[in-house]
Design an enzyme around this catalytic site. Sequence first.
Site, PDB file in Angstrom:
ATOM      1  N   ASP A  56      44.351  39.378 114.378  1.00  0.00           N
ATOM      2  CA  ASP A  56      45.122  38.268 113.833  1.00  0.00           C
ATOM      3  C   ASP A  56      46.177  37.803 114.841  1.00  0.00           C
ATOM      4  OD1 ASP A  56      45.723  36.687 111.352  1.00  0.00           O
ATOM      5  OD2 ASP A  56      47.676  37.673 111.565  1.00  0.00           O
ATOM      6  N   ASP A  68      41.124  30.443 106.044  1.00  0.00           N
ATOM      7  CA  ASP A  68      42.299  29.672 106.468  1.00  0.00           C
ATOM      8  C   ASP A  68      42.070  28.164 106.459  1.00  0.00           C
ATOM      9  OD1 ASP A  68      44.321  31.543 106.913  1.00  0.00           O
ATOM     10  OD2 ASP A  68      43.530  32.089 108.871  1.00  0.00           O
ATOM     11  N   GLU A  71      41.912  35.847 117.194  1.00  0.00           N
ATOM     12  CA  GLU A  71      42.097  34.625 116.414  1.00  0.00           C
ATOM     13  C   GLU A  71      42.876  33.601 117.238  1.00  0.00           C
ATOM     14  OE1 GLU A  71      44.123  32.751 112.390  1.00  0.00           O
ATOM     15  OE2 GLU A  71      44.983  34.482 113.401  1.00  0.00           O
TER      16      GLU A  71
END
Length: 762
Positions: free
Chosen positions: A500, A598, A531
């Site tokens: 992340d 997301d 990410e």
Amino acid sequence: MKKGGLPLILILLTAIVSGCISGETQNQTGTTSSSVPTTATSPVLTSTSPYSPPPKGEFGLPEGNYRAIYTGLDKSCPTGRVPVRFAYYSGNETVKSVSLRGSFNNWAEWPMKEENGTWSTTVCLRPGKYEYKYFINGQWVKDMSDDGTGRPYDPDADGYADDGYGGKNAVRLVEGKESFYVEFDPGNPAYLSVADNRTVVRFEAKRKAVSSAVLVTDRGNYTMKLQVWWDSGEVWRTEVPFVEPMRYYIVINSADGGRFLVLNTSESPFFSFDGIDRFPQLEWVSNGIAYQIFPDRFNNGNESNDALALDHDELLLNQVNPGRPLLSNWSDPITPLHCCHQYFGGDIKGITEKLDYLQSLGVTIIYLNPIFLSGSAHGYDTYDYYKLDPKFGTEEDLREFLDEAHKRGIKVIFDFVPNHCGIGNPAFLDVWKNGKQSPYWDWFLIKRWPFKLGDGKAYVGWWGIGSLPKLNTTNPEVREYLIGAALYWLDFGFDGMRVDVPNEVLDPATFFSELRERVKEKHPDAYLIGEIWTLSPEWVKGDRFDSLMNYALGRDILLNYARGYLSGEAAMKMMGRYYASYGENVVAMGFNLVDSHDTSRVLTDLGGGSLGDEPTNESIQRLKLLSTLLYTLPGTPVTFQGDERGLLGDKNHYDEQRYPIGWDQVNEDVLNHYRALAELRMRTPALRSSAIRFYTAKNGMMAFFRGHDDEVLVVANSWNRPAKLELPQGEWRILWPEGRMGVTVLGSIEVPGVSVLILERS
């Protein structure tokens, strides 16, 4: 989770090159190139004549007139780029890290170095206008024109521009003159990599400036082909059918009749590849099909653990924004808590129950959103990195899931969050209680103490959010804690991890190089994904990640093409920049997705409506076009849970894209389409290869080759009206769509509107 080395340049001049700029620069600067003529005792090879190698058994430079381009002098900016220094004086302020981010590097993070209180870096930029900001102690500067004392953060800024968020970017104006150029750097996987057990060599050139090129090696010569292009540039490529030591150089014939040799140095003219693959491609990724699961909303296999989510929810600890979490039935309506604190009971056992279903989709890789102890439904506020959240089940459940997945040939990737944790993390709670007396005080970035849990003004949190305190990854203890957790779960049986927001981690170069080194030492086949939402090749050069979450391909290009927002020509040019930026080994390991937890669901983005609506026929057709492209490009296609069933969801409505899958509802047409795509990919080796080469683009249509011998042609048309394509020479057999499979065509073919045709050489 989301809130919101430039390549070296070799400038080939038609006149004698002027003197080089001197001075030290960081890796972003590239290397020096120079040009010198050789003797003219032999006939000049023109762009219309074939390359004449040295006599058999010999390896050396050819005779004749050519201009030598030396690339092995890593001292200054290449001709055509200008060294630009960026500096920040921290004064008495405590500063642990400063990074440079700007329009010149897609707002990625370039660390700056400190000397006598001044943080600085020098980069080589082409002439132009650039906006940028500093990233200090893990936080964006709000206004580059005022550091809080009335002084600018960078005294050399040429001006300022609105950043769109209530702050100001600094502006730099770089003066100079653009020239004809070629780029090559064998240390960058974008130019030399090992993919599909072949050695791939490429160079970048100014658009339409090269007429032909040859890779000359001590093992033979290999013709280079134009691979991809965009408005200003293009890439030429060849592959050597072995991975062994070789010496080599490149001969380039320019469109205006010039002859150039790309060499190493004048003293040691030949490049040398030692035959060692230091950035191996993971073939199980290249051959794979991935599926993303948001565990709380996928499937409930054990209702007895549902209520366990409520006893450690973050809202119960938060002293600034307290609240009560909500446990809902599987089909209950969305509430304002839906994003983060409305639980539905999905768990590990529920995923295990659906493994046969996933196998029917051709899935070989599962990516799980966070499953470790946390205070939310999404799990990005980790409390304990070494413990499975009990709301998802027991470690025995997890062991059974991994074993059953592996029996079916399915690898599993976990979500890893090293940038921040949750306020229920024991180390953070100890700091909250004991202040500087806590042994964990330096694990975080505390601004004042005592503080209330959830007060984002008292300590640094992710995007200022008080429930997500930022971890100080410059602290060796924190790094050891986090990397130890990653290794713990890989040892447990996971096959890789998605990381992340790595661009927001403090000192990312140190952290992620150490993470990679230690992971690959124990688990060389582990898959590491970062990410990163933008085109950012600096993250995938062999020292950090194997791949990025490729929103830059899936959303920025393919989605907008499938919507009809981009023409075929525009989409192909953007794809050209994309494929030029990454090594072919990286492209082959691409984690290629369009939507996720997301974003809105892809069918919603394509005009299908919101949760509960009936999608239009056109939106379904555009979903088929987009998913077919995703399954025919290098890398692994990634499906967000439920997309294959035709689900809808608008992110702007409490993240409704995360709503639980209704297993009694399905669009059979869409589901059968995804299953057919998996079968197509598995029976067509060219679609799983690393190789792609552009063919043509016009209006709403674009076409590209797949496979090492251009054996498959993929043709897409995003416009509603049919298009005519002149086929490459020879007979072609239709592989897709299924209704036309086996039909042989030659000469030309009509491509229906909003569709994809896939053909194979007969």
